[in-house]
Each structure stands twice: as C-alpha cells, then as structure tokens.
Enzyme design. Structure first.
Site, PDB file in Angstrom:
ATOM      1  CE  LYS A 112      -4.290  -1.783   2.006  1.00 15.09           C
ATOM      2  NZ  LYS A 112      -5.331  -1.604   3.021  1.00 15.09           N
ATOM      3  CE  LYS A 195      -6.630  -7.065  -0.811  1.00 12.26           C
ATOM      4  NZ  LYS A 195      -7.851  -6.856  -0.115  1.00 12.26           N
ATOM      5  CE  LYS A 198     -14.405  -2.249   1.778  1.00 12.48           C
ATOM      6  NZ  LYS A 198     -13.759  -2.968   2.906  1.00 12.48           N
TER       7      LYS A 198
HETATM    8  P1  ATP Z   1      -8.262  -2.220   1.314  1.00 11.46           P
HETATM    9  O1  ATP Z   1      -7.778  -2.505  -0.072  1.00 11.46           O
HETATM   10  O2  ATP Z   1      -8.531  -0.773   1.589  1.00 11.46           O
HETATM   11  O3  ATP Z   1      -7.434  -2.897   2.389  1.00 11.46           O
HETATM   12  P2  ATP Z   1     -10.060  -4.433   1.258  1.00 11.46           P
HETATM   13  O4  ATP Z   1     -10.702  -4.589  -0.072  1.00 11.46           O
HETATM   14  O5  ATP Z   1      -8.891  -5.314   1.564  1.00 11.46           O
HETATM   15  O6  ATP Z   1      -9.707  -2.899   1.404  1.00 11.46           O
HETATM   16  P3  ATP Z   1     -10.923  -4.715   3.982  1.00 11.46           P
HETATM   17  O7  ATP Z   1     -12.013  -3.973   4.656  1.00 11.46           O
HETATM   18  O8  ATP Z   1      -9.499  -4.370   4.293  1.00 11.46           O
HETATM   19  O9  ATP Z   1     -11.156  -4.580   2.391  1.00 11.46           O
HETATM   20  O10 ATP Z   1     -11.110  -6.259   4.228  1.00 11.46           O
HETATM   21  C1  ATP Z   1     -12.261  -6.852   4.825  1.00 11.46           C
HETATM   22  C2  ATP Z   1     -12.160  -8.363   4.736  1.00 11.46           C
HETATM   23  O11 ATP Z   1     -12.247  -8.777   3.365  1.00 11.46           O
HETATM   24  C3  ATP Z   1     -10.834  -8.937   5.259  1.00 11.46           C
HETATM   25  O12 ATP Z   1     -11.106 -10.093   6.003  1.00 11.46           O
HETATM   26  C4  ATP Z   1     -10.066  -9.280   4.023  1.00 11.46           C
HETATM   27  O13 ATP Z   1      -9.163 -10.356   4.231  1.00 11.46           O
HETATM   28  C5  ATP Z   1     -11.186  -9.689   3.082  1.00 11.46           C
HETATM   29  N1  ATP Z   1     -10.802  -9.500   1.687  1.00 11.46           N
HETATM   30  C6  ATP Z   1     -10.454  -8.325   1.104  1.00 11.46           C
HETATM   31  N2  ATP Z   1     -10.187  -8.510  -0.190  1.00 11.46           N
HETATM   32  C7  ATP Z   1     -10.373  -9.838  -0.439  1.00 11.46           C
HETATM   33  C8  ATP Z   1     -10.264 -10.663  -1.617  1.00 11.46           C
HETATM   34  N3  ATP Z   1      -9.917 -10.125  -2.775  1.00 11.46           N
HETATM   35  N4  ATP Z   1     -10.535 -11.979  -1.514  1.00 11.46           N
HETATM   36  C9  ATP Z   1     -10.890 -12.532  -0.317  1.00 11.46           C
HETATM   37  N5  ATP Z   1     -11.016 -11.809   0.818  1.00 11.46           N
HETATM   38  C10 ATP Z   1     -10.759 -10.488   0.764  1.00 11.46           C
HETATM   39 MG    MG Z   2      -7.694  -4.808   3.306  1.00 12.40          MG
END
Ligand code: ATP
Ligand code: MG
Length: 332
Positions: A112, A195, A198
């Site tokens: 990040k 992956k 967000k």
């Molecule tokens: P950011 O990129 O800002 O970290 P994020 O998409 O990873 O956002 P989070 O709120 O950090 O979202 O994650 C919430 C949950 O979703 C966590 O348990 C994380 O492991 C899971 N998660 C996030 N992205 C994935 C993915 N691509 N596949 C499976 N699980 C995911």
């Molecule tokens: Mg995350």
C-alpha cells in the site's frame, strides 16, 4: 461456544465480492456456532484520508450491508470500532511491544505504501496491523474469519499475544486464522493475478455489492480470461477463468467440478453470461434488504448502541487486566 472476531473497513461504502466471499459470508454462518463479534473498523479507515461526511455515511452503509447480507444483532455482537475506546488504548500497549523491523515486514503495508509514496503514507497505515492485534486480543478471540491477505496480520497477533503472556503472565488468548481455501482470495476481474481490493482494484475489475446490478453484470461479462478456450480450473495457467469459477461456485453452492462439467464444450462467453445472470439474481434481494435498513436510521442506531454496550462489557475488563499486568497504577 468459541469466540470469533473480525472487522471490515467502511472505506468505500459498498463491499466487494472479495470482502463478501472471503470474509463476511463466513461471519454470517459462524453466528450460530460461535460467540461472534463483528465490527466496522472506522479507526482503520482513517489510515488513508477520509472526508468526514463521507466516512459517516459509509459507516452507516457498511452496517446496513452487514445486516442486509444476514448478520443478526440477536445472534452476534455488531458494532462500530470507534464506539469502543479500548481498541485505541490496547493498541498503544501493543505498539510498545512491537519491533520496528517486525512491523516493517508486513507485506500489505509495503504494497500500500509503495503506491502512495512516503510523504502521503501515514504512520497510522504503518501501525494499522498493530491496531488489528488489539482488536482481536481485546475479545480473547479464538478464531479470526478473514481473507488470505490478512494471514500475516493474524500471525503478528499470535506473536504479540505470546510475547505479552510470556513477559507479563497469561493474559491473552492466542488466536487462529479462519480462512476458507475456496474463497480465500478473489481476484480483480481485469487483472486476475492481484486481489480484488477496495483501494487498489481498477473500477472495471471490482464488483461492488451495491452497484447497479447491470453495471456489475457488464463487468463480469468483460472479465479478462486467456487465449485458450477450455473452461477448466487451473489457478496458475487460467487465473481469470478459475476466479470466475470460484465466484460462481461460491454464490450458487454448486461445486467447481460440477460447473466444469456443466460448461464442457462451451465457450468462455457462456460462463461469463451465466455468471452475470446468477450474480444479478443473487445480489438483487441483498440490495433490497440493505435499502430497508438504510431507510430506518433509528433502527441502525439501536443496533449499534446495543452492539457497543455488549462489546465494551467484554473489552473493558480485558484492557483493565492488561493495564494491571503491564504495571500501570490502578486508577484511584
Ligand atoms: P483495502 O484494499 O482498503 O485494504 P479491502 O478490499 O482489503 O480494502 P478490507 O475492509 O481491508 O477490504 O477487508 C475486509 C475483509 O475482506 C478482510 O477479512 C479481508 O481479508 C477480506 N478480503 C479483502 N479482499 C479480499 C479478496 N480479494 N478476496 C478474499 N477476501 C478479501
Ligand atoms: Mg484490506
């Protein structure tokens, strides 16, 4: 009943398919077998810049979404992280037990921060995993249902729990990650080697639960695949197709093997079109339920007030014990 704890950031309002399949879906099913604590982690969200009004709105939308996908405040404890001040307080103790180099090894921070440059990267983003350690340890959680990207942070939590227990006496439960293999990592539709995220996915690669269903259907239909034509599950050689099969399987409840058989002799287009239909059918009732909760702010407030009270009842005594063990004078 074993205790579970997990959280999700309110950074973009809508959750994406990775959030749902990797984590939140497990949260829903664990409600009946576990003593479950789930939170919207607004303290984590501010590790990157947030507009106050947008953050407030996204936090509400996140809570409504968790209710809409099936969390039941009578069967789990659902709360907003900043409503429980013990998270920030225990995080300070954990900061003081963590090596700088140890924190610097967290790959998610490296990824990040590399995208932001060092002046835009906050110290909060650096210590984010340590706040997460506090989140988990405050509830003596035995299991942490998360996606694969969080495995290293749960490992850090285990190390710090053991370190604290070793130095100051048995205090914290050492947690285990709870990661389902099939949906541990959902990939970006435009770049199926990274992956879905967000903060990092391209808009076309990200399937958001609250987007207009036909927008998501279009994204699914234009997902990147490969130059071969056979629909088969092979993460290495066919990451795009495998990702679509994994999503299809998780949403429909049909096994990947069954789907591969179903699509035998068909082209990639058939898989995409059918998955788009299945997705729209699945997401439409979810969106309707989310909207019902969003239309009832008084009910959301009631849910969150009750959740914060139940969470604090567990967190406050654990923090008090940690303060005592570390040598702080009891308040007089
Ligand atoms: P950011 O990129 O800002 O970290 P994020 O998409 O990873 O956002 P989070 O709120 O950090 O979202 O994650 C919430 C949950 O979703 C966590 O348990 C994380 O492991 C899971 N998660 C996030 N992205 C994935 C993915 N691509 N596949 C499976 N699980 C995911
Ligand atoms: Mg995350």
């Amino acid at each position: 009943r074993p205790r579970v704890l997990s959280g999700i950031q309110p950074t973009s309002g809508s959750f994406h398919l990775g959030n749902y399949l990797g984590a939140v879906r497990q949260w829903v099913s664990l409600q009946d077998t576990h003593d479950a604590f789930y939170m919207v982690v607004d303290l984590h969200a501010i590790t990157v810049p947030q507009d106050p009004a947008v953050l407030r709105e996204n936090t509400r939308v996140s809570v409504a979404q968790l209710l809409g996908v099936g969390l039941d405040p009578d069967r789990c404890t659902l709360f907003v992280q900043s409503h429980v001040p013990e998270h920030a307080q225990l995080a300070w103790l954990m900061n003081c037990l963590t090596g700088f180099g140890e924190a610097a090894r967290m790959t998610q921070f490296k990824d990040k921060s590399a995208k932001q440059g060092s002046d835009a990267t906050t110290v909060g983003l650096f210590t984010y995993p340590i706040l997460q350690v506090a989140d988990i340890l405050l509830y003596q959680a035995e299991q942490v249902p998360v996606g694969e990207d969080q495995r290293q942070h749960v490992e850090l939590t285990r190390d710090l729990a053991e370190r604290f227990n070793h130095r100051f006496g048995e205090t914290f439960t050492v947690p285990q990650p709870y990661i389902l293999k099939e949906t541990a990592k959902i990939f970006d539709l435009q770049d199926p080697t990274v992956k879905m995220s967000k903060s990092a996915s391209s808009p076309k690669g990200l399937v958001s639960l609250l987007d207009e269903a036909k927008v998501s259907a279009k994204k699914i239909k234009s997902a990147v695949t490969d130059t071969d034509t056979v629909i088969a599950y092979d993460e290495k050689e066919k990451p795009g197709v495998s990702n679509l099969l994994a999503i299809y399987s998780a949403i429909s409840g049909r096994s990947v093997a069954e789907l591969v058989e179903h699509f035998e002799g068909k082209m990639y287009g058939a898989l995409k079109t059918e998955l788009a239909e299945v997705f729209v059918e699945w997401v439409t009732p979810i969106q309707q339920r989310v909207n019902l909760y969003l239309d009832d702010p008084a009910e959301l407030d009631r849910v969150l007030a009750k959740g914060a009270e139940k969470a604090r009842a567990v967190a406050a005594p654990v923090l008090a014990t940690a303060y005592d063990r570390i040598g702080f004078l009891p308040p007089v």
